[in-house]
Structure formats: structure tokens, C-alpha cells
Design a protein around this motif. Structure first.
Motif, PDB file in Angstrom:
ATOM      1  N   ALA A 318      45.008  -7.490  11.255  1.00 40.89           N
ATOM      2  CA  ALA A 318      44.664  -8.861  11.641  1.00 40.89           C
ATOM      3  C   ALA A 318      43.309  -9.179  11.012  1.00 40.89           C
ATOM      4  N   LEU A 319      43.321  -9.866   9.895  1.00 41.33           N
ATOM      5  CA  LEU A 319      42.097 -10.159   9.144  1.00 41.33           C
ATOM      6  C   LEU A 319      41.563 -11.529   9.549  1.00 41.33           C
ATOM      7  N   TRP A 320      41.074 -11.622  10.783  1.00 40.57           N
ATOM      8  CA  TRP A 320      40.589 -12.911  11.287  1.00 40.57           C
ATOM      9  C   TRP A 320      39.468 -13.458  10.395  1.00 40.57           C
ATOM     10  N   ALA A 321      39.576 -14.729  10.067  1.00 39.20           N
ATOM     11  CA  ALA A 321      38.571 -15.374   9.206  1.00 39.20           C
ATOM     12  C   ALA A 321      38.729 -16.875   9.285  1.00 39.20           C
ATOM     13  N   GLY A 322      37.612 -17.596   9.187  1.00 36.53           N
ATOM     14  CA  GLY A 322      37.636 -19.046   9.168  1.00 36.53           C
ATOM     15  C   GLY A 322      37.918 -19.572   7.772  1.00 36.53           C
ATOM     16  N   GLN A 323      38.103 -20.879   7.683  1.00 37.74           N
ATOM     17  CA  GLN A 323      38.467 -21.478   6.399  1.00 37.74           C
ATOM     18  C   GLN A 323      37.382 -21.345   5.338  1.00 37.74           C
ATOM     19  N   GLY A 324      36.149 -21.074   5.748  1.00 38.54           N
ATOM     20  CA  GLY A 324      35.068 -20.934   4.772  1.00 38.54           C
ATOM     21  C   GLY A 324      34.847 -19.511   4.303  1.00 38.54           C
ATOM     22  N   HIS A 325      35.814 -18.641   4.486  1.00 34.49           N
ATOM     23  CA  HIS A 325      35.623 -17.201   4.227  1.00 34.49           C
ATOM     24  C   HIS A 325      35.161 -16.867   2.823  1.00 34.49           C
ATOM     25  N   ARG A 326      35.548 -17.684   1.834  1.00 34.26           N
ATOM     26  CA  ARG A 326      35.147 -17.389   0.449  1.00 34.26           C
ATOM     27  C   ARG A 326      33.639 -17.545   0.245  1.00 34.26           C
ATOM     28  N   LEU A 327      32.960 -18.169   1.194  1.00 31.86           N
ATOM     29  CA  LEU A 327      31.511 -18.360   1.103  1.00 31.86           C
ATOM     30  C   LEU A 327      30.732 -17.245   1.786  1.00 31.86           C
ATOM     31  N   ALA A 328      31.418 -16.190   2.199  1.00 36.29           N
ATOM     32  CA  ALA A 328      30.750 -15.080   2.886  1.00 36.29           C
ATOM     33  C   ALA A 328      29.714 -14.419   1.981  1.00 36.29           C
ATOM     34  N   ARG A 329      28.575 -14.030   2.582  1.00 40.06           N
ATOM     35  CA  ARG A 329      27.492 -13.388   1.833  1.00 40.06           C
ATOM     36  C   ARG A 329      27.166 -12.043   2.478  1.00 40.06           C
ATOM     37  N   GLU A 330      27.077 -11.019   1.655  1.00 45.03           N
ATOM     38  CA  GLU A 330      26.794  -9.673   2.162  1.00 45.03           C
ATOM     39  C   GLU A 330      25.290  -9.480   2.340  1.00 45.03           C
ATOM     40  N   LEU A 331      24.732 -10.225   3.269  1.00 46.05           N
ATOM     41  CA  LEU A 331      23.313 -10.118   3.578  1.00 46.05           C
ATOM     42  C   LEU A 331      23.128  -9.452   4.938  1.00 46.05           C
ATOM     43  N   PRO A 332      22.013  -8.770   5.154  1.00 40.83           N
ATOM     44  CA  PRO A 332      21.718  -8.288   6.502  1.00 40.83           C
ATOM     45  C   PRO A 332      21.711  -9.479   7.457  1.00 40.83           C
ATOM     46  N   ALA A 333      22.155  -9.265   8.684  1.00 40.73           N
ATOM     47  CA  ALA A 333      22.325 -10.368   9.633  1.00 40.73           C
ATOM     48  C   ALA A 333      21.036 -11.151   9.861  1.00 40.73           C
ATOM     49  N   GLY A 334      19.924 -10.446  10.007  1.00 42.61           N
ATOM     50  CA  GLY A 334      18.647 -11.134  10.214  1.00 42.61           C
ATOM     51  C   GLY A 334      18.271 -11.988   9.025  1.00 42.61           C
ATOM     52  N   ARG A 335      18.482 -11.446   7.840  1.00 41.84           N
ATOM     53  CA  ARG A 335      18.185 -12.190   6.607  1.00 41.84           C
ATOM     54  C   ARG A 335      19.105 -13.408   6.499  1.00 41.84           C
ATOM     55  N   LEU A 336      20.365 -13.267   6.898  1.00 43.84           N
ATOM     56  CA  LEU A 336      21.303 -14.379   6.837  1.00 43.84           C
ATOM     57  C   LEU A 336      20.838 -15.518   7.744  1.00 43.84           C
ATOM     58  N   VAL A 337      20.336 -15.189   8.934  1.00 45.56           N
ATOM     59  CA  VAL A 337      19.801 -16.223   9.826  1.00 45.56           C
ATOM     60  C   VAL A 337      18.659 -16.959   9.141  1.00 45.56           C
TER      61      VAL A 337
END
Length: 358
Positions: A318-337
Motif C-alpha cells: 500500500a504505497l499511500w501518497a498524495g497527488q503531489g508525490h512527484r514533488l517529494a524532496r529527500e531533505l531532513p524533516a527539520g530542513r524541509l520545514v
């Protein structure tokens, strides 16, 4: 941002409580430390498992955080339809060399025990999915010092949330990854979801309590858009799925930007309730036949999903994902905020500049 939320978060960014081992203490702590509001997911956990997560999170941050709880399900599924679906999944069980789960493994997700923990050892915020807690429950949590939020997918549901006494409503658009938080599940409503911008506008005219917008949001400019539409904050899930702190399976993280998975879809295939995920083999083959039966189907397919993950087969997960999934960025969570907050500030500045030039 609404004044009632300012004590909980520095930036109007809420990390969605993704159940199934994704929203772990490390992720919630990183988001909260960066000025957002991190959330733990109590769904599918025991009350003690939830308590241990809370205890671990408190050891990682002194900042506010939230805990999400699933509401008990009262609409009994048709046993015959569940049995037919189980027969259809027999080939999957044989392929993954596992047994199907017991569909009658429980319908309340340990709700009462989890409430007891949250009232005995209150947390800063608590949100609820799949329905509305009793007004007495919301009142008890408020008196304990907990800020309460409840998911709604329509303006009518949002009004019911306000009338029950919740402090805020989460406006979940149809773009959102994972389960739709509809209060009553019905096949008649399939395909009738509302986009987040339209939903926020409708709810804004229906209620007075703060609105947290959710649904496919991946960039600061999108956060600016939902704030302009009337939301007080934005809730992002898929955006945090690919972070190193996320507990998502590595295959799940990679699939977000894998060209093999080109779109998302709403399906009942894995759980019996509409949920948005990356379209894969399992969804295509079984989605059209999955009955309205949550959590029975979720229990039934649980061993299949675990076996697929163990076999490193994303086509059965079950690969749950929203419609914007292609915009995902592999950043640390704090940095992403921090990046999201900077993008939000830039977008807000641009809007202000355009407005001032007219």
C-alpha cells in the motif's frame, strides 16, 4: 495564523500523522523542533504502543506535538462480501506464502484505552480521523489542556465538528494521500471528493473555528494558497514521507519519484475504505472488486502487505501518497520545514507586492 495555534507552532506547518509506522517519534520531533507541529500516529497501535511513542517523543523534544487517533467504526460490513473478497485474494496469499488476516480482529482500534492514556497524561494536541468524538470527550481533553482537531471532507462534516466542540477542523481535500477521513463511508460517495482549495473556501463560510488544510500540499507556495483561501495552517504528509526520519519502507520512499509509478488513485483494495496511493498491480487487479468493509479488509490484507514489503515487492504494498508525490524532496524533516517556511514567506511577499501595485 489563528491565535489559538500560535502556542503550538511557529510556522503554519503541520506534519500529517501517517499511520502504519511512518509518523515515528523521530519525524515528529524533527518537525516540532523546526517550528512546525509534529504528529504521532496512534492508528493500528495498542494504547501501550502509543504511550511508548509519546514517552520517546518527549525525550526528543520539549516542543508541542500532537497524537492522532482513529475513531471506532460502527457500520458492520456485509460478511458475505468480505468472504468473496477473501476468496479473490487467495492467489495473493499463495504467491506471498502467507495466510490472510482475520477480518474480525476488532473495530475500535483500542479507542477507549487510548483516550484513557491521553486524559491521564495529556499531550499538547490530539486529532481524530474517521468521525467525531463525543462532545464530552472533546470537553474533557480541552479541560486537560489538549488542543483538539477533527478531520472533515465536506462543509457539512466541518459544521458537525464545530458543533461537537472541537478546537479546529482539518479540511482534507481529495488530493490527500492515505485514507479519506469521511465520517460515514458509503459507496454512493465514491468519486465525489472535493479539492482542498474549494473545500477550505466552503468550510470557511460554514464554521468559525480554525481550519487546517490538507491535500496534496508539497510546496510553500501551496501553503500560501490555502492560507489565502482561509486556512490557519497546512497539514502535509507525503512531503515528509521521503525524509530520512520517516518510518516509511525504503521502497515506498523511492516509489514517490519512480517513473514506474505515474499516478495515484483512490482505492478500497487494501483496507475497504477509500485511500489514495500510487497505482500498482494490487490496486489495479483488486480495487474494482473491494467491498465497503473497513477495518475488515484492512485486517484481511495486513499479512499480504507485510509479506510484499519483506519480499521487496512494491507492487503488493500500500504505497499511500498524495497527488503531489512527484514533488517529494529527500531533505531532513527539520530542513524541509525551514525550506517550506522560506517558500511560504517568498510567496506571501509576492502576493503582497502584487496587491500593493494595483
Amino acid at each position: 495564523m489563528s491565535s489559538v495555534l500560535t502556542d503550538l507552532l511557529r510556522h503554519p506547518i503541520v506534519q500529517a500523522p501517517m499511520a502504519g509506522g511512518v509518523a515515528v517519534p523521530q519525524l515528529a520531533a524533527a518537525v516540532s523542533e523546526a517550528g512546525g507541529l509534529g504528529f504521532l500516529a496512534a492508528g493500528y497501535k495498542t494504547a501501550d504502543g502509543m504511550y511508548q511513542d509519546i514517552k520517546q517523543l518527549r525525550g526528543l523534544t520539549g516542543r508541542p506535538f500532537g497524537v492522532n487517533v482513529f475513531m471506532p467504526q460502527h457500520d458492520q460490513a456485509d460478511p458475505a462480501s468480505v468472504e468473496v473478497y477473501a476468496e479473490q485474494l487467495a492467489g495473493e496469499a499463495a504467491w506471498y506464502k502467507t495466510e490472510l488476516g482475520d477480518p474480525d480482529s476488532g473495530r475500535d482500534d483500542g479507542y477507549d484505552a487510548k483516550l484513557a492514556v491521553l486524559l491521564d497524561d495529556p499531550v499538547p494536541a490530539a486529532s481524530f480521523h474517521f468521525g467525531i468524538p463525543a462532545p464530552s470527550v472533546l470537553d474533557s481533553l480541552r479541560r486537560a489542556g489538549t488542543f483538539t482537531l477533527v478531520t472533515a471532507t465536506t462543509a457539512e462534516e466541518a459544521l458537525a465538528v464545530q458543533e461537537a466542540g472541537a478546537d479546529a477542523v482539518i479540511a482534507q481535500g481529495v488530493e490527500a494521500g492515505g485514507h479519506q477521513g469521511t465520517h460515514r463511508d458509503s459507496a454512493e460517495n465514491d468519486g465525489s471528493g472535493i479539492g482542498v482549495l474549494s473545500l477550505v473556501a466552503q468550510i470557511c463560510e460554514a464554521v468559525r473555528i480554525p481550519i487546517v488544510a490538507a491535500g496534496g500540499l508539497m510546496r510553500g507556495s501551496q501553503i500560501a494558497a490555502v492560507l489565502a483561501a482561509g486556512a490557519s495552517a497546512a497539514q502535509l504528509g507525503t512531503a515528509f514521507l521521503a525524509t530520512p526520519e520517516s518510518g516509511a519502507h525504503p521502497l515506498h520512499k523511492r516509489a514517490l519519484t519512480d517513473p514506474l509509478f505515474v499516478r495515484t488513485g483512490l482505492t478500497r483494495a487494501f483496507s475497504g475504505r477509500p485511500a489514495r496511493g500510487l497505482v500498482n498491480r494490487f490496486m489495479r487487479e483488486h480495487g474494482p472488486y473491494a467491498p465497503v468493509a473497513y477495518p475488515e479488509i484492512n485486517h484481511l490484507t495486513s499479512p499480504l502487505r507485510k509479506a510484499a514489503a519483506k519480499a521487496n515487492d512494491p507492487q503488493g504494498m500500500a504505497l499511500w501518497a498524495g497527488q503531489g508525490h512527484r514533488l517529494a524532496r529527500e531533505l531532513p524533516a527539520g530542513r524541509l520545514v525551514e525550506v517550506l517556511a522560506a517558500e511560504l514567506a517568498e510567496a506571501a511577499g509576492s502576493l503582497a507586492a502584487r496587491g500593493g501595485g494595483r
